[in-house]
Design a protein around this motif. Structure first.
Motif, mmCIF file in Angstrom:
data_model
loop_
_atom_site.group_PDB
_atom_site.id
_atom_site.type_symbol
_atom_site.label_atom_id
_atom_site.label_comp_id
_atom_site.label_asym_id
_atom_site.label_seq_id
_atom_site.Cartn_x
_atom_site.Cartn_y
_atom_site.Cartn_z
ATOM 1 N N ALA A 99 -52.963 9.040 -15.188
ATOM 2 C CA ALA A 99 -52.335 9.179 -13.875
ATOM 3 C C ALA A 99 -50.819 9.258 -13.999
ATOM 4 C CB ALA A 99 -52.715 7.996 -12.989
ATOM 5 N N GLY A 100 -50.333 9.238 -15.237
ATOM 6 C CA GLY A 100 -48.899 9.342 -15.480
ATOM 7 C C GLY A 100 -48.643 9.726 -16.920
ATOM 8 N N ASP A 101 -47.419 10.096 -17.223
ATOM 9 C CA ASP A 101 -47.068 10.481 -18.586
ATOM 10 C C ASP A 101 -47.027 9.254 -19.494
ATOM 11 O OD1 ASP A 101 -46.721 12.887 -17.341
ATOM 12 O OD2 ASP A 101 -44.524 12.901 -17.493
ATOM 13 N N VAL A 102 -47.351 9.468 -20.786
ATOM 14 C CA VAL A 102 -47.229 8.398 -21.780
ATOM 15 C C VAL A 102 -46.489 8.947 -22.997
ATOM 16 C CG1 VAL A 102 -49.263 7.109 -21.058
ATOM 17 C CG2 VAL A 102 -49.517 8.940 -22.720
ATOM 18 N N LYS A 103 -45.794 8.057 -23.680
ATOM 19 C CA LYS A 103 -45.008 8.443 -24.844
ATOM 20 C C LYS A 103 -45.886 8.601 -26.078
ATOM 21 C CE LYS A 103 -40.890 5.919 -23.234
ATOM 22 N NZ LYS A 103 -39.937 4.826 -23.560
ATOM 23 N N PRO A 127 -62.546 7.897 -14.662
ATOM 24 C CA PRO A 127 -61.456 7.129 -14.059
ATOM 25 C C PRO A 127 -60.092 7.772 -14.296
ATOM 26 C CG PRO A 127 -62.947 5.703 -15.275
ATOM 27 C CD PRO A 127 -63.318 7.105 -15.624
ATOM 28 N N LEU A 128 -59.236 7.609 -13.328
ATOM 29 C CA LEU A 128 -57.843 8.023 -13.437
ATOM 30 C C LEU A 128 -57.044 6.744 -13.667
ATOM 31 C CD1 LEU A 128 -56.133 10.641 -13.102
ATOM 32 C CD2 LEU A 128 -55.831 9.987 -10.706
ATOM 33 N N VAL A 129 -56.367 6.641 -14.810
ATOM 34 C CA VAL A 129 -55.750 5.370 -15.203
ATOM 35 C C VAL A 129 -54.241 5.512 -15.355
ATOM 36 C CG1 VAL A 129 -57.844 4.557 -16.332
ATOM 37 C CG2 VAL A 129 -56.127 5.769 -17.668
ATOM 38 N N ARG A 130 -53.578 4.411 -15.034
ATOM 39 C CA ARG A 130 -52.117 4.373 -15.147
ATOM 40 C C ARG A 130 -51.730 3.092 -15.881
ATOM 41 N NH1 ARG A 130 -49.860 4.738 -9.600
ATOM 42 N NH2 ARG A 130 -50.584 2.581 -9.422
ATOM 43 N N PRO A 131 -51.025 3.217 -17.013
ATOM 44 C CA PRO A 131 -50.597 2.010 -17.723
ATOM 45 C C PRO A 131 -49.590 1.221 -16.889
ATOM 46 C CG PRO A 131 -49.594 3.958 -18.691
ATOM 47 C CD PRO A 131 -50.581 4.455 -17.691
ATOM 48 N N LEU A 132 -49.661 -0.092 -16.991
ATOM 49 C CA LEU A 132 -48.694 -0.928 -16.289
ATOM 50 C C LEU A 132 -47.314 -0.726 -16.893
ATOM 51 C CD1 LEU A 132 -50.880 -4.132 -15.907
ATOM 52 C CD2 LEU A 132 -50.505 -2.303 -14.257
ATOM 53 N N SER A 133 -46.310 -0.879 -16.069
ATOM 54 C CA SER A 133 -44.953 -0.526 -16.500
ATOM 55 C C SER A 133 -44.421 -1.442 -17.591
ATOM 56 C CB SER A 133 -44.003 -0.551 -15.287
ATOM 57 O OG SER A 133 -44.009 -1.837 -14.684
ATOM 58 N N LEU A 169 -58.073 -1.207 -20.773
ATOM 59 C CA LEU A 169 -57.056 -0.998 -21.790
ATOM 60 C C LEU A 169 -56.996 0.505 -22.073
ATOM 61 C CD1 LEU A 169 -57.931 -3.921 -24.232
ATOM 62 C CD2 LEU A 169 -56.093 -3.858 -22.513
ATOM 63 N N LEU A 170 -55.818 1.088 -21.905
ATOM 64 C CA LEU A 170 -55.607 2.490 -22.250
ATOM 65 C C LEU A 170 -55.379 2.556 -23.755
ATOM 66 C CD1 LEU A 170 -54.943 5.482 -21.720
ATOM 67 C CD2 LEU A 170 -52.601 4.756 -21.203
ATOM 68 N N VAL A 171 -56.215 3.305 -24.452
ATOM 69 C CA VAL A 171 -56.187 3.325 -25.911
ATOM 70 C C VAL A 171 -55.417 4.539 -26.400
ATOM 71 C CG1 VAL A 171 -57.584 3.326 -28.002
ATOM 72 C CG2 VAL A 171 -58.409 2.149 -25.944
ATOM 73 N N ARG A 172 -54.404 4.262 -27.210
ATOM 74 C CA ARG A 172 -53.613 5.329 -27.826
ATOM 75 C C ARG A 172 -53.861 5.285 -29.328
ATOM 76 N NH1 ARG A 172 -51.713 9.267 -25.916
ATOM 77 N NH2 ARG A 172 -49.523 9.134 -26.546
ATOM 78 N N ALA A 211 -48.387 12.466 -24.003
ATOM 79 C CA ALA A 211 -49.387 13.109 -23.142
ATOM 80 C C ALA A 211 -48.900 13.085 -21.704
ATOM 81 C CB ALA A 211 -50.735 12.404 -23.268
ATOM 82 N N LEU A 212 -49.311 14.078 -20.949
ATOM 83 C CA LEU A 212 -48.867 14.233 -19.565
ATOM 84 C C LEU A 212 -49.938 13.771 -18.590
ATOM 85 C CD1 LEU A 212 -47.281 17.800 -19.857
ATOM 86 C CD2 LEU A 212 -46.125 15.572 -20.028
ATOM 87 N N ALA A 213 -49.509 13.479 -17.382
ATOM 88 C CA ALA A 213 -50.437 13.116 -16.319
ATOM 89 C C ALA A 213 -51.498 14.206 -16.154
ATOM 90 C CB ALA A 213 -49.687 12.909 -15.013
ATOM 91 N N GLY A 214 -52.741 13.785 -16.010
ATOM 92 C CA GLY A 214 -53.850 14.714 -15.864
ATOM 93 C C GLY A 214 -54.565 15.021 -17.165
#
Length: 406
Positions: free
Chosen positions: A336-340, A361-367, A383-386, A393-396
């Motif tokens: 649901a948002g960009d990640v580094k 699911p559409l997920v957004r990591p906590l800030s 837990l968003l797994v990287r 990665a970009l949103a979507g």
């Protein structure tokens, strides 16, 4: 020492986890337990042909046409069957669950009849076999109801009971000991000073262990001395536990005494550093003398919880004979948002489910991903797994998640 990948560490941990022995437990106490042997039905269910509806039991040929009339000669209720047979031109009032009388081969439901005294008029023609539950239609005596290795759910208990089984052979619950270390730690409610830390990870780790099927004993908090640490470890290893879980003291600082204490007490530490965030200073091994599995978790409460979810829960399940994959049980999702971009460690970021997209699911990591933040751990859904060295990665875009416990 090179960092061991998460999947390799989990595979190594599970490779030494043999199922525990069996015990016989009454049916009322087996919810959540894992079967050590199949459950075999001791009776046939239904035990006879029975009615699925309230109505009238009859011979289908006597009510082949709408308007046929029959004489009521008796009643069959659940637990009180009709003693005789259905003769030509007669019928027996029958109720749901009641045994079908001899020579009856159909049931006309009461809504499709009119009754005046002992005479019943059929308003819908009978169909042979209609509304009858045949003997053994659910299962037969001697049939396997549930296989060994199955974890018993609430709905399974009805099946076991229906098979006339009152005691069940299940795998013994793993006995897990928790041992905390740290001069700074105090219990909740003890009036902690500013220089002290309230111990919190033992409560979340214990809950995860119990949820996986273990019996948990909290052995308390050890001070940061080698003598006290070795004494606590020795007592835990001699306590008849299947798993010893330590929290804290797992790194390599001057006050991190768990690794040398375990080694001194005959524990062969297979792993001491994992390519994992949060939770790099994780270790595990096995006592050569007592065969106790040892898992050393970080003292940081978020790291301890993530590591317990990744390693302790699968270990407890494997000790009960459950099939456990040698990799985290990840699910597909979308960002649901960009990640580094990620570095060399597998990263498990606390994240929220904010919706669904394309069936996932559409997920957004906590800030804030600081591993000391207890509020964010409680707030997270997954837990968003990287993966190691994953690019930005970009949103979507697709991603992977690990479910946190309900």
């Amino acid at each position: 020492m090179a960092l061991m990948p998460v999947e390799e560490a989990l595979s190594l941990l599970l490779s030494t986890a043999a199922p525990l022995g069996a015990e016989t437990v009454p049916l009322e106490a087996v919810a959540g337990r894992v079967l050590a042997a199949p459950v075999i039905a001791r009776r046939t269910t239904p035990g006879a042909d029975v009615s699925a509806m309230d109505g009238y039991a009859l011979r289908a040929q006597d009510a082949a046409d709408s308007g046929a009339t029959l004489t009521v000669i008796g009643e069959s209720a659940a637990g009180r069957p009709f003693a005789g047979a259905v003769l030509p031109g007669t019928t027996v009032r029958i109720f749901t669950g009641a045994v079908l009388p001899q020579d009856a081969d159909a049931i006309v439901i009461q809504e499709d009849t009119r009754r005046a005294g002992d005479v019943v008029t059929v308003t819908e023609a009978a169909t042979p076999g209609r509304h009858i539950r045949r003997a053994g239609g659910d299962f037969a005596s001697g049939e396997t109801l549930l296989p060994a290795g199955h974890r018993l759910r609430a709905r399974d208990l009805a099946l076991v009971a229906g098979g006339d089984v009152d005691v069940v052979s299940v795998v013994r619950r793993p006995r897990v000991a928790l041992l905390s270390t740290g001069d700074e730690l105090v219990r909740p409610g003890a009036g902690a000073g500013a220089h002290q830390v309230i111990v919190s990870n033992i409560y979340s780790v214990a809950a995860l262990a119990r949820g996986a099927g273990a019996e948990v004993v909290d052995l308390g908090i050890l001070p940061d001395t080698m003598a006290a640490t070795q004494h606590g470890v020795r007592a835990a290893l001699d306590g008849g536990f299947d798993v010893l879980v330590t929290t804290g003291g797992a790194s390599v600082g001057d006050h991190d005494l768990i690794a040398p204490a375990l080694t001194a007490q005959g524990v062969d530490l297979a792993v001491h550093k994992i390519a994992l965030r949060p939770g790099k200073p994780l270790m595990f091994g096995r006592s050569g003398a007592t065969r106790t599995q040892v898992l050393g978790l970080p003292g940081n409460p978020v790291s301890a919880h993530v590591c317990a979810l990744l390693f302790l829960v699968p270990l407890i399940k494997a000790l009960q004979g459950l099939a456990v994959p040698a990799h985290p049980a990840l699910e597909p999702a979308r960002l649901a948002g960009d990640v580094k971009a990620n570095e060399q460690r597998m990263d498990f970021q606390r994240a929220e489910i904010v919706g669904h997209a394309e069936g996932v699911p559409l997920v957004r990591p906590l800030s804030v991903q600081d591993s000391s933040m207890l509020r964010n751990l409680a707030r997270a859904d997954v837990l968003l797994v990287r993966r190691p060295h994953a690019p930005a990665a970009l949103a979507g875009e697709p991603c992977e998640i690990l479910r946190l416990e309900d």
